[in-house]
Design a protein around this motif. Structure first.
Motif, PDB file in Angstrom:
ATOM      1  N   UNK A 314     -19.226  -9.044  -3.509  1.00 34.56           N
ATOM      2  CA  UNK A 314     -18.256  -8.396  -4.412  1.00 34.56           C
ATOM      3  C   UNK A 314     -17.911  -9.280  -5.603  1.00 34.56           C
ATOM      4  N   UNK A 315     -17.817 -10.606  -5.400  1.00 35.24           N
ATOM      5  CA  UNK A 315     -17.285 -11.483  -6.443  1.00 35.24           C
ATOM      6  C   UNK A 315     -18.285 -12.516  -6.948  1.00 35.24           C
ATOM      7  N   UNK A 316     -19.457 -12.622  -6.320  1.00 40.75           N
ATOM      8  CA  UNK A 316     -20.468 -13.562  -6.774  1.00 40.75           C
ATOM      9  C   UNK A 316     -20.483 -14.853  -5.976  1.00 40.75           C
ATOM     10  N   UNK A 317     -21.609 -15.563  -6.071  1.00 42.22           N
ATOM     11  CA  UNK A 317     -21.774 -16.827  -5.337  1.00 42.22           C
ATOM     12  C   UNK A 317     -20.816 -17.903  -5.825  1.00 42.22           C
ATOM     13  N   UNK A 318     -20.634 -17.974  -7.138  1.00 46.06           N
ATOM     14  CA  UNK A 318     -19.743 -18.983  -7.721  1.00 46.06           C
ATOM     15  C   UNK A 318     -18.325 -18.433  -7.741  1.00 46.06           C
ATOM     16  N   UNK A 319     -17.481 -19.021  -6.926  1.00 42.40           N
ATOM     17  CA  UNK A 319     -16.096 -18.538  -6.818  1.00 42.40           C
ATOM     18  C   UNK A 319     -15.119 -19.445  -7.556  1.00 42.40           C
ATOM     19  N   UNK A 320     -15.633 -20.254  -8.458  1.00 44.41           N
ATOM     20  CA  UNK A 320     -14.763 -21.126  -9.262  1.00 44.41           C
ATOM     21  C   UNK A 320     -13.756 -20.279 -10.030  1.00 44.41           C
ATOM     22  N   UNK A 427      -7.231  -6.307  -3.540  1.00 52.40           N
ATOM     23  CA  UNK A 427      -8.534  -6.488  -2.912  1.00 52.40           C
ATOM     24  C   UNK A 427      -8.348  -7.142  -1.542  1.00 52.40           C
ATOM     25  N   UNK A 428      -8.817  -6.457  -0.492  1.00 51.97           N
ATOM     26  CA  UNK A 428      -8.629  -6.929   0.886  1.00 51.97           C
ATOM     27  C   UNK A 428      -9.979  -7.022   1.591  1.00 51.97           C
ATOM     28  N   UNK A 429     -10.236  -8.175   2.197  1.00 53.43           N
ATOM     29  CA  UNK A 429     -11.393  -8.361   3.064  1.00 53.43           C
ATOM     30  C   UNK A 429     -10.855  -8.553   4.479  1.00 53.43           C
ATOM     31  N   UNK A 430     -11.081  -7.561   5.329  1.00 51.73           N
ATOM     32  CA  UNK A 430     -10.453  -7.526   6.647  1.00 51.73           C
ATOM     33  C   UNK A 430     -11.484  -7.812   7.740  1.00 51.73           C
ATOM     34  N   UNK A 439      -6.847   5.374   4.305  1.00 51.71           N
ATOM     35  CA  UNK A 439      -5.449   5.077   3.985  1.00 51.71           C
ATOM     36  C   UNK A 439      -5.353   4.009   2.907  1.00 51.71           C
ATOM     37  N   UNK A 440      -6.166   2.993   3.012  1.00 48.97           N
ATOM     38  CA  UNK A 440      -6.142   1.922   2.022  1.00 48.97           C
ATOM     39  C   UNK A 440      -6.537   2.433   0.642  1.00 48.97           C
ATOM     40  N   UNK A 441      -7.534   3.306   0.570  1.00 42.82           N
ATOM     41  CA  UNK A 441      -7.937   3.881  -0.718  1.00 42.82           C
ATOM     42  C   UNK A 441      -6.803   4.710  -1.307  1.00 42.82           C
ATOM     43  N   UNK A 442      -6.114   5.450  -0.451  1.00 43.46           N
ATOM     44  CA  UNK A 442      -4.985   6.261  -0.917  1.00 43.46           C
ATOM     45  C   UNK A 442      -3.866   5.381  -1.461  1.00 43.46           C
ATOM     46  N   UNK A 443      -3.709   4.201  -0.882  1.00 42.04           N
ATOM     47  CA  UNK A 443      -2.663   3.280  -1.336  1.00 42.04           C
ATOM     48  C   UNK A 443      -3.080   2.492  -2.578  1.00 42.04           C
ATOM     49  N   UNK A 444      -4.314   2.692  -3.007  1.00 39.99           N
ATOM     50  CA  UNK A 444      -4.786   1.983  -4.204  1.00 39.99           C
ATOM     51  C   UNK A 444      -5.306   0.593  -3.917  1.00 39.99           C
ATOM     52  N   UNK A 445      -5.784   0.361  -2.689  1.00 39.51           N
ATOM     53  CA  UNK A 445      -6.283  -0.950  -2.293  1.00 39.51           C
ATOM     54  C   UNK A 445      -7.795  -0.870  -2.067  1.00 39.51           C
ATOM     55  N   UNK A 446      -8.542  -1.780  -2.671  1.00 38.56           N
ATOM     56  CA  UNK A 446      -9.969  -1.874  -2.405  1.00 38.56           C
ATOM     57  C   UNK A 446     -10.144  -2.621  -1.087  1.00 38.56           C
ATOM     58  N   UNK A 447     -10.837  -1.982  -0.144  1.00 39.40           N
ATOM     59  CA  UNK A 447     -10.825  -2.462   1.233  1.00 39.40           C
ATOM     60  C   UNK A 447     -12.242  -2.659   1.763  1.00 39.40           C
ATOM     61  N   UNK A 448     -12.523  -3.883   2.231  1.00 41.80           N
ATOM     62  CA  UNK A 448     -13.813  -4.205   2.837  1.00 41.80           C
ATOM     63  C   UNK A 448     -13.566  -4.713   4.255  1.00 41.80           C
TER      64      UNK A 448
END
Length: 458
Positions: A314-320, A427-430, A439-448
């Protein structure tokens, strides 16, 4: 009954405290003076719900004693429980040096026949080694007329529910020797556990070797269920299947049941990793390869990377320049145990990729500091990028995403409006599948999550 428990680690401390709670007079021995001082000053070196109160109550009544005096401990107990650690050796086998040392101490000091109970998780044949070590010390003292009756009584305590498991066991496994000595030991153990056996018969009697094997077999089976479900969850990700629906579908079959079917970031702790390795090593020593267990271990090692792979995808290898909040550090809830915890792999990998990490756990913060200090020793400067938050919401402040690693109850129903306000983006990684994707999509949260279709807010 006068009971001695050798070792005040997780198993020994729970066993000693609970036996005292049942009315026995228990002498808990440990060679670690610092640990004994903590216990005698009213502290408890591990976190386990209900344990501190039981220890305090039984110390006050005089039924529970903590000491480093080996001779006094042997003199005290008509039953001597060995509950010391059996850490993995370099080859994966169980290291029995502490078990054998405890046995030798018993042989050096015993002045009457006694029952010696292996409570530690030990490989098949350890009972014979314990008896031989005691016998050697007795012979060296010229006290060969004395005898130690060996019992295998493996523990089945879940961290976070250990007191409950001890007081309301689903089974009590007791392995005894053949002959008159075994019959006598069996009767003493039956009397000792009688208070836990009144509702219905819970004791399973067997030979010593079978009892030793039973413990490893149980943990290996549970670890296998976890790794199997994690493999299915990873396939579910590719197929667009919701593993939670699958879990309910198969768990409702009484031949399968629901226990240990939750997909996640892999198992950790002190038992499953070392017991799977030890059983596989035992098999190898006897000319048999346990192929399924080899896969169980391999799958679990890979599973600790799955959540990280989702973050990178989702965010790329480089998380700097990125900051992550991590909720949950202990390997499971209701414990502070950081041994083999998935959080250790995830936090290290995030830091290696240049991220800043803000961590929080309800009880494991102190243990986490020690664990991460070891984990990051070869990464100079990275510990400065690790912040220990004072609470779950504090960990979220200014973070780009939250990573859930341990399923503490306090994480299961957060104020999502406040969560969204604290994060840079919702943005949540669970790693424990705590929430419903819809439910998370309805609340406006991107959920993985693990094995569940990702839902982005509309």
């Amino acid at each position: 009954m006068n009971i001695t428990v050798i070792g005040t680690g997780y198993v020994g401390l729970v066993t000693g405290a609970c036996l005292a709670e049942l009315g026995n007079k228990v002498f808990c021995l440990d060679v670690d003076r610092n640990k004994i001082e903590i216990l005698n000053s009213g502290g408890v070196p591990i976190y386990e719900p209900g344990l501190k109160e039981i220890i305090a109550r039984n110390r006050a009544s005089g039924r529970l004693i903590f000491s480093t005096d080996v001779a006094a401990s042997v003199a005290h107990g008509e039953v001597q429980f060995i509950a010391v650690g059996t850490p993995p050796d370099e080859d994966g086998s169980a290291d029995l040096q502490y078990v054998v040392a405890a046995a030798r101490n018993i042989g050096r000091h015993m002045e009457r026949n006694c029952i010696v109970v292996d409570k530690s998780t030990v490989p098949v044949g350890t009972g014979e080694k314990v008896k031989a070590a005691i016998r050697a010390e007795l012979e060296a003292r010229g006290r060969g007329e004395l005898d130690a009756m060996i019992v295998s009584n493996p523990e089945f305590l879940k961290e976070g529910a250990a007191v409950e498991d001890f007081m309301r066991p689903d089974r009590i496994v007791i392995g005894v020797e053949e002959g008159a000595a075994g019959a006598e030991a069996r009767e003493v153990m039956r009397e000792l556990y009688a208070p836990l056996n009144r509702n219905h018969e819970r004791i399973l009697y067997m030979d010593v070797k079978s009892a030793e094997f039973t413990k490893y077999a149980a943990n290996a089976m549970l670890a296998t269920r976890i790794s199997f479900m994690n493999e299915l969850a990873n396939l579910a990700d590719r197929l667009g299947v919701d593993i939670e629906h699958v879990r309910k579908g198969i768990g409702s079959d009484p031949r399968i049941g629901f226990s240990f079917l939750y997909a996640g970031t892999g198992y950790g702790g002190s038992c499953f990793p070392k017991d799977v390795q030890a059983l596989a090593r035992t098999a190898s020593e006897h000319g048999q390869e346990l192929e399924i267990l080899g896969s169980v271990e391999s799958v679990n090692d890979k599973q600790k990377q799955v959540l990280l792979k989702k973050i990178v995808a989702r965010l790329g290898e480089d998380l700097s320049g990125k900051t992550f909040a991590v909720w949950g550090l202990a390997f499971k809830p209701n414990t502070d145990d950081m041994r083999a915890a998935p959080s250790r792999v995830i936090v290290r990998e995030l830091l290696q990729r240049g991220a800043k990490v803000q961590v929080y756990d309800p009880v494991a913060m102190e243990e986490a500091r020690h664990a991460f200090a070891l984990d990051l020793a070869d990464l100079p400067g990275k510990e400065a990028d690790l912040h220990y938050a004072g609470g779950a919401m504090e960990a979220l402040e200014g973070a780009d995403a939250v990573v859930i690693v341990t399923e503490w109850k306090s994480f299961k129903s957060p104020d999502f409006a406040a969560v969204k306000a604290a994060l840079k983006e919702p943005l949540v990684f669970d790693g424990r599948n705590l929430f419903e994707p819809v439910t998370m999509a309805r609340l406006g949260v991107e959920y993985h999550a693990i094995g569940r279709p990702s839902k982005r807010p509309k």
